[in-house]
Design a protein around this motif. Structure first.
Motif, PDB file in Angstrom:
ATOM      1  N   TRP A   1     -37.210 -25.566   2.166  1.00  0.00           N
ATOM      2  CA  TRP A   1     -35.848 -25.701   2.686  1.00  0.00           C
ATOM      3  C   TRP A   1     -34.992 -24.483   2.325  1.00  0.00           C
ATOM      4  CZ3 TRP A   1     -34.378 -28.158   6.630  1.00  0.00           C
ATOM      5  CH2 TRP A   1     -34.939 -29.402   6.971  1.00  0.00           C
ATOM      6  N   SER A   2     -35.282 -23.866   1.174  1.00  0.00           N
ATOM      7  CA  SER A   2     -34.568 -22.632   0.834  1.00  0.00           C
ATOM      8  C   SER A   2     -34.858 -21.548   1.864  1.00  0.00           C
ATOM      9  CB  SER A   2     -34.990 -22.154  -0.567  1.00  0.00           C
ATOM     10  OG  SER A   2     -34.660 -23.105  -1.553  1.00  0.00           O
ATOM     11  N   LEU A   3     -36.127 -21.428   2.270  1.00  0.00           N
ATOM     12  CA  LEU A   3     -36.495 -20.437   3.275  1.00  0.00           C
ATOM     13  C   LEU A   3     -35.921 -20.790   4.648  1.00  0.00           C
ATOM     14  CD1 LEU A   3     -40.228 -19.770   2.308  1.00  0.00           C
ATOM     15  CD2 LEU A   3     -38.270 -18.247   1.974  1.00  0.00           C
ATOM     16  N   VAL A   4     -35.916 -22.078   4.986  1.00  0.00           N
ATOM     17  CA  VAL A   4     -35.365 -22.499   6.269  1.00  0.00           C
ATOM     18  C   VAL A   4     -33.886 -22.129   6.361  1.00  0.00           C
ATOM     19  CG1 VAL A   4     -34.707 -24.513   7.651  1.00  0.00           C
ATOM     20  CG2 VAL A   4     -37.022 -24.338   6.731  1.00  0.00           C
ATOM     21  N   LEU A   5     -33.135 -22.428   5.297  1.00  0.00           N
ATOM     22  CA  LEU A   5     -31.696 -22.134   5.312  1.00  0.00           C
ATOM     23  C   LEU A   5     -31.426 -20.639   5.384  1.00  0.00           C
ATOM     24  CD1 LEU A   5     -30.486 -24.747   2.673  1.00  0.00           C
ATOM     25  CD2 LEU A   5     -30.209 -24.845   5.154  1.00  0.00           C
ATOM     26  N   LEU A   6     -32.335 -19.841   4.809  1.00  0.00           N
ATOM     27  CA  LEU A   6     -32.135 -18.395   4.804  1.00  0.00           C
ATOM     28  C   LEU A   6     -32.626 -17.717   6.083  1.00  0.00           C
ATOM     29  CD1 LEU A   6     -33.233 -17.497   1.150  1.00  0.00           C
ATOM     30  CD2 LEU A   6     -30.915 -17.336   2.089  1.00  0.00           C
ATOM     31  N   LEU A   7     -33.710 -18.216   6.664  1.00  0.00           N
ATOM     32  CA  LEU A   7     -34.406 -17.472   7.719  1.00  0.00           C
ATOM     33  C   LEU A   7     -34.355 -18.107   9.101  1.00  0.00           C
ATOM     34  CD1 LEU A   7     -37.621 -16.488   5.711  1.00  0.00           C
ATOM     35  CD2 LEU A   7     -35.561 -15.111   6.067  1.00  0.00           C
ATOM     36  N   VAL A   8     -34.156 -19.418   9.186  1.00  0.00           N
ATOM     37  CA  VAL A   8     -34.239 -20.089  10.483  1.00  0.00           C
ATOM     38  C   VAL A   8     -32.839 -20.314  11.042  1.00  0.00           C
ATOM     39  CG1 VAL A   8     -35.047 -22.142  11.721  1.00  0.00           C
ATOM     40  CG2 VAL A   8     -36.389 -21.231   9.812  1.00  0.00           C
ATOM     41  N   PRO A   9     -32.525 -19.780  12.206  1.00  0.00           N
ATOM     42  CA  PRO A   9     -31.205 -20.017  12.807  1.00  0.00           C
ATOM     43  C   PRO A   9     -31.062 -21.478  13.216  1.00  0.00           C
ATOM     44  CG  PRO A   9     -32.645 -18.882  14.356  1.00  0.00           C
ATOM     45  CD  PRO A   9     -33.374 -18.917  13.050  1.00  0.00           C
ATOM     46  N   ARG A  10     -29.828 -21.911  13.377  1.00  0.00           N
ATOM     47  CA  ARG A  10     -29.586 -23.330  13.677  1.00  0.00           C
ATOM     48  C   ARG A  10     -30.253 -23.757  14.973  1.00  0.00           C
ATOM     49  NH1 ARG A  10     -25.970 -26.173  10.513  1.00  0.00           N
ATOM     50  NH2 ARG A  10     -26.818 -27.888  11.740  1.00  0.00           N
ATOM     51  N   GLU A  11     -30.347 -22.857  15.936  1.00  0.00           N
ATOM     52  CA  GLU A  11     -31.007 -23.229  17.195  1.00  0.00           C
ATOM     53  C   GLU A  11     -32.509 -23.447  17.004  1.00  0.00           C
ATOM     54  OE1 GLU A  11     -30.136 -18.719  17.296  1.00  0.00           O
ATOM     55  OE2 GLU A  11     -29.121 -20.591  16.700  1.00  0.00           O
ATOM     56  N   GLY A  12     -33.053 -23.041  15.845  1.00  0.00           N
ATOM     57  CA  GLY A  12     -34.462 -23.269  15.561  1.00  0.00           C
ATOM     58  C   GLY A  12     -34.747 -24.642  14.967  1.00  0.00           C
ATOM     59  N   TYR A  13     -33.681 -25.451  14.751  1.00  0.00           N
ATOM     60  CA  TYR A  13     -33.846 -26.804  14.218  1.00  0.00           C
ATOM     61  C   TYR A  13     -34.130 -27.754  15.383  1.00  0.00           C
ATOM     62  CZ  TYR A  13     -31.732 -25.173   9.795  1.00  0.00           C
ATOM     63  OH  TYR A  13     -31.450 -24.506   8.626  1.00  0.00           O
ATOM     64  N   HIS A  14     -35.366 -27.828  15.792  1.00  0.00           N
ATOM     65  CA  HIS A  14     -35.741 -28.669  16.927  1.00  0.00           C
ATOM     66  C   HIS A  14     -36.173 -30.047  16.408  1.00  0.00           C
ATOM     67  CE1 HIS A  14     -35.382 -25.361  19.719  1.00  0.00           C
ATOM     68  NE2 HIS A  14     -36.148 -24.623  18.955  1.00  0.00           N
ATOM     69  N   TRP A  15     -35.287 -31.033  16.565  1.00  0.00           N
ATOM     70  CA  TRP A  15     -35.518 -32.335  15.951  1.00  0.00           C
ATOM     71  C   TRP A  15     -36.573 -33.160  16.679  1.00  0.00           C
ATOM     72  CZ3 TRP A  15     -33.781 -32.338  11.281  1.00  0.00           C
ATOM     73  CH2 TRP A  15     -32.674 -31.546  10.966  1.00  0.00           C
ATOM     74  N   ARG A  16     -37.013 -32.702  17.858  1.00  0.00           N
ATOM     75  CA  ARG A  16     -38.100 -33.418  18.530  1.00  0.00           C
ATOM     76  C   ARG A  16     -39.414 -33.311  17.757  1.00  0.00           C
ATOM     77  NH1 ARG A  16     -37.982 -31.128  24.543  1.00  0.00           N
ATOM     78  NH2 ARG A  16     -37.482 -29.249  23.350  1.00  0.00           N
ATOM     79  N   ALA A  17     -39.503 -32.314  16.875  1.00  0.00           N
ATOM     80  CA  ALA A  17     -40.710 -32.166  16.058  1.00  0.00           C
ATOM     81  C   ALA A  17     -40.721 -33.110  14.862  1.00  0.00           C
ATOM     82  CB  ALA A  17     -40.828 -30.726  15.562  1.00  0.00           C
ATOM     83  N   VAL A  18     -39.561 -33.694  14.536  1.00  0.00           N
ATOM     84  CA  VAL A  18     -39.438 -34.479  13.310  1.00  0.00           C
ATOM     85  C   VAL A  18     -40.412 -35.660  13.245  1.00  0.00           C
ATOM     86  CG1 VAL A  18     -37.886 -35.988  12.004  1.00  0.00           C
ATOM     87  CG2 VAL A  18     -37.089 -33.754  12.812  1.00  0.00           C
TER      88      VAL A  18
END
Length: 294
Positions: A48-65
């Protein structure tokens, strides 16, 4: 095909082997409840530290959840619990070899449930795997484990084998970093619930040296999982899976190089590990690994 997926898969296998050895060292004075809980916790915090640093918000695709919640509970939580227990009960080389059967289980489920046909590589791979597993069973009395304890690595392999398809489907909706973070969060919730419901929360306390080994094992374990997901996103399953499955060979090499506090080796164990790796390669590597992808 670019060599990048192959190199990532081999790096993943090495990370998993180092994690196996570190966990075994931690288990000398710790217990498998603490080992698997710390393992997952390290992954969740780091990812989650890497996600917050490296993944833009548009990369949060909740269909994968949903895919990765399922894989986190079944694969990561249950699979790693049985994996750490396997390292504790039967030693690192045997645990790594039998855990490597997860592609074999995935193939078997595809044949039984999806009607996929049996091919010559599947028959040969199955025969070699059965022979290798038999040798591992026979090696128990020589290297100090009970045959019934082989149930732990087998259960771990089943858990990892069942979720392989879910993970591949999930990667179609989001990137591997976000998917890995969701996977480990679901696993952490399930692992914590299991420890408290079973009344083993006191087992999470261990000494400083064991904790450091478990943290190191968690870093390497989760790095390896991320590298597998990254390689699957870049390459074909038939190429990535056999190379990622070479973990037992790296474990044997590390056992030779750092023998202190590790499981004993015998010719049955070594040959059994090698046969299982060859069997998995035969099952999953029916395509020429060196041929370019179309």
């Amino acid at each position: 095909m670019s060599p990048t997926p192959a190199l990532l898969a081999l790096a993943s296998a090495l990370c998993s082997a180092v994690a196996t050895m570190l966990i075994q060292r931690g288990l000398r004075r710790g217990n498998f409840y603490a080992g698997f809980w710390i393992n997952i916790g390290v992954g969740m915090i780091g990812l989650w530290s890497l996600v917050l640093l490296l993944v833009p918000r548009e990369g949060y695709h909740w269909r994968a959840v949903p895919y990765f919640v399922f894989s986190g509970v079944v694969g990561t939580a249950a699979g790693r619990l049985f994996r750490v227990a396997a390292i504790d009960k039967v030693g690192a080389p045997v645990a790594a070899a039998i855990n490597n059967l997860s592609p074999f289980i995935s193939t078997g489920l595809a044949i039984l449930l999806l009607g996929e046909r049996v091919t010559l590589p599947i028959l040969l791979g199955t025969l070699v795997i059965v022979l290798g597993t038999t040798l591992l069973s026979l090696s128990g009395k020589y290297v100090g484990f009970r045959v019934r304890h082989l149930i732990y690595p087998f259960l771990s392999a089943v858990c990892f084998g069942v979720v392989a398809i879910a993970r591949k489907l999930g990667l179609g909706h989001a990137g591997p970093l976000f998917d890995s973070a969701v996977n480990n969060t679901a696993a952490m919730i399930a692992a914590t619930a299991f420890v408290f419901v079973s009344g083993n929360q006191g087992a999470l306390v261990c000494d400083g040296r064991s904790t450091l080994y478990f943290i190191g094992g968690g870093i390497m374990e989760n790095t390896g999982v991320f590298l597998v997901l990254l390689s699957l996103g870049l390459g074909e399953v038939s190429v990535v899976t056999p190379l990622a499955g070479t973990t037992p060979l790296f474990v044997l090499l590390l056992t030779f190089l750092f023998p202190r506090g590790t499981a004993k080796l015998s010719w049955r164990l070594i040959v059994g590990v090698v046969l299982i790796v060859l069997g998995v390669v035969a099952l999953t590597g029916s395509k020429n690994l060196l041929s370019p992808s179309p």
